[in-house]
Write a protein that holds these residues in place. Structure first.
Motif, PDB file in Angstrom:
ATOM      1  N   VAL A 250       0.337  -1.512  -0.309  1.00 45.82           N
ATOM      2  CA  VAL A 250       0.158  -0.233   0.211  1.00 45.82           C
ATOM      3  C   VAL A 250       0.939   1.388   0.540  1.00 45.82           C
ATOM      4  N   LYS A 251       2.126   1.300   0.571  1.00 48.74           N
ATOM      5  CA  LYS A 251       3.130   2.199  -0.017  1.00 48.74           C
ATOM      6  C   LYS A 251       3.434   3.382  -0.548  1.00 48.74           C
ATOM      7  N   VAL A 252       3.866   1.754  -1.576  1.00 46.53           N
ATOM      8  CA  VAL A 252       4.002   1.581  -3.192  1.00 46.53           C
ATOM      9  C   VAL A 252       3.230   2.164  -3.528  1.00 46.53           C
ATOM     10  N   LEU A 253       2.657   1.710  -3.586  1.00 48.30           N
ATOM     11  CA  LEU A 253       0.270   2.422  -3.982  1.00 48.30           C
ATOM     12  C   LEU A 253       0.303   3.358  -3.890  1.00 48.30           C
ATOM     13  N   ARG A 254       0.564   4.228  -2.818  1.00 49.12           N
ATOM     14  CA  ARG A 254       0.395   5.930  -1.824  1.00 49.12           C
ATOM     15  C   ARG A 254       1.756   6.623  -3.068  1.00 49.12           C
TER      16      ARG A 254
END
Length: 343
Positions: free
Chosen positions: A83-87
């Motif tokens: 999710v951090k990468v997606l953000r």
């Protein structure tokens, strides 16, 4: 009854993608664990007609037990790095091309650590991520941007000896300067070694300190503009590719029906017209980019979906239907940076 015990807060957390919605909903569910357990132990539940039906008893067993909550906590811990990468990819305030490959690599390691190094547990997840990346996020452009980002190169001196990375870098410059052997020689045999060996300005203490932390102030392109004066050709290339974005926002079903020139023109006008306003709003409201009521575009590259490639995995650019007129409830839930162990 649920809204009464959770202080009128919903469990469902709508996001601009199904993956974001699933993650935010699990997070919301985890935060309301005690309230839900209290509800199923209350007199109101005992008097409720659903307490005697099969689904009611099943729900009671699920919520009051520990197995389900352990699974929720594990999901949050495992998928938090993704999710951090997606953000990061969806953010407008910082170009992400120089970070995508490195952050996915970091996310893989965090997932393995979160699962205690249990190969049987982490291998299926890592395989899915690798298949998603193949041909999409592991190109010679991504790998070159990865090497030319000093945040990764200075942190891992062995990066320059990685054969996969160096093969990609050589292929990139061969493609970029096709037929121009003099320029290839200048960049590959003179400029690049200076950067890899931290020679001249690259070796200054300030240069090393300036790329130690990947925070909101760190910009690899600015770093190159400051310390890359001795290698002007490589610096120009590094700044150009690091300033690329890698969001799939512009690749949706509707947009893909446009011809390339019209799509580019529309995207240029819309992006530049809204960029300053969006950044201003984020600073004022500390917006979460994955919440539906804070965004107008959807990305889908992690979750399986109906429109899949031949391997059965979702293709980058699957459009998510977002109903902008819905006034989603906000109860202050944000994506947690670190998920601790919970029952």
């Amino acid at each position: 009854m649920m809204r009464k015990f959770t202080n009128k807060r919903d469990i469902i957390r709508p996001g601009v993608t199904r993956f974001a919605s699933a993650y935010l909903t699990l997070q919301s569910l985890s935060e309301k664990k005690e309230e839900l357990r209290h509800m199923f132990s209350s007199n109101e539940w005992e008097e409720c007609k659903f307490s005697d039906v099969v689904k009611g008893r099943s729900s009671h067993t699920l919520v009051t037990g520990s197995t389900f909550w352990a699974g929720v906590a594990l999901c949050l811990k495992v998928f938090s790095p993704l999710v951090k990468v997606l953000r990061m990819v969806d953010a407008d305030w910082k170009p992400s091309m120089g970070f995508v490959y490195g952050e996915i690599k970091k996310a893989k390691k965090e997932i393995i650590d979160a699962l205690g190094g249990n190969k049987k547990a982490y291998e299926p997840i890592i395989n899915i991520i690798s298949k998603k990346m193949k041909g999409r996020l592991d190109s010679k452009l991504h790998l070159t941007a990865y090497l030319l980002n000093p945040y990764y190169h200075y942190k891992d001196p062995q990066l320059q000896h990685d054969p996969e990375v160096m093969d990609a870098v050589l292929e990139f410059f061969d493609t970029l300067f096709a037929g121009d052997l003099e320029m290839q020689k200048q960049v590959v045999t003179i400029d690049l070694p200076e950067y890899k060996k931290k020679m001249d300005r690259f070796g200054r203490e300030l240069a090393v300190k300036a790329c130690e932390v990947n925070d909101g102030d760190y910009d690899p392109a600015t770093w190159w503009g400051t310390f890359g004066g001795a290698t002007p050709h490589l610096t120009k290339i590094a700044i150009r590719i690091i300033y690329f974005t890698s969001s799939s926002s512009i690749h949706t079903k509707k947009r893909n029906r446009l011809d390339a020139s019209k799509m580019n023109n529309l995207f240029y006008v819309q992006f530049n017209g809204n960029l300053m306003e969006k950044n201003k709003k984020r600073k004022e409201k500390n917006m979460e980019v994955l919440l539906a009521n804070d965004s107008h575009t959807g990305q889908e590259w992690i979750v399986d979906c109906g429109d899949c490639d031949e391997d059965g995995f979702g293709i980058v650019g699957i459009e998510e239907e977002v109903f902008e007129e819905v006034d989603y409830e906000s109860d202050g839930v944000h994506i947690i940076e670190e998920c601790g162990d919970k029952e």
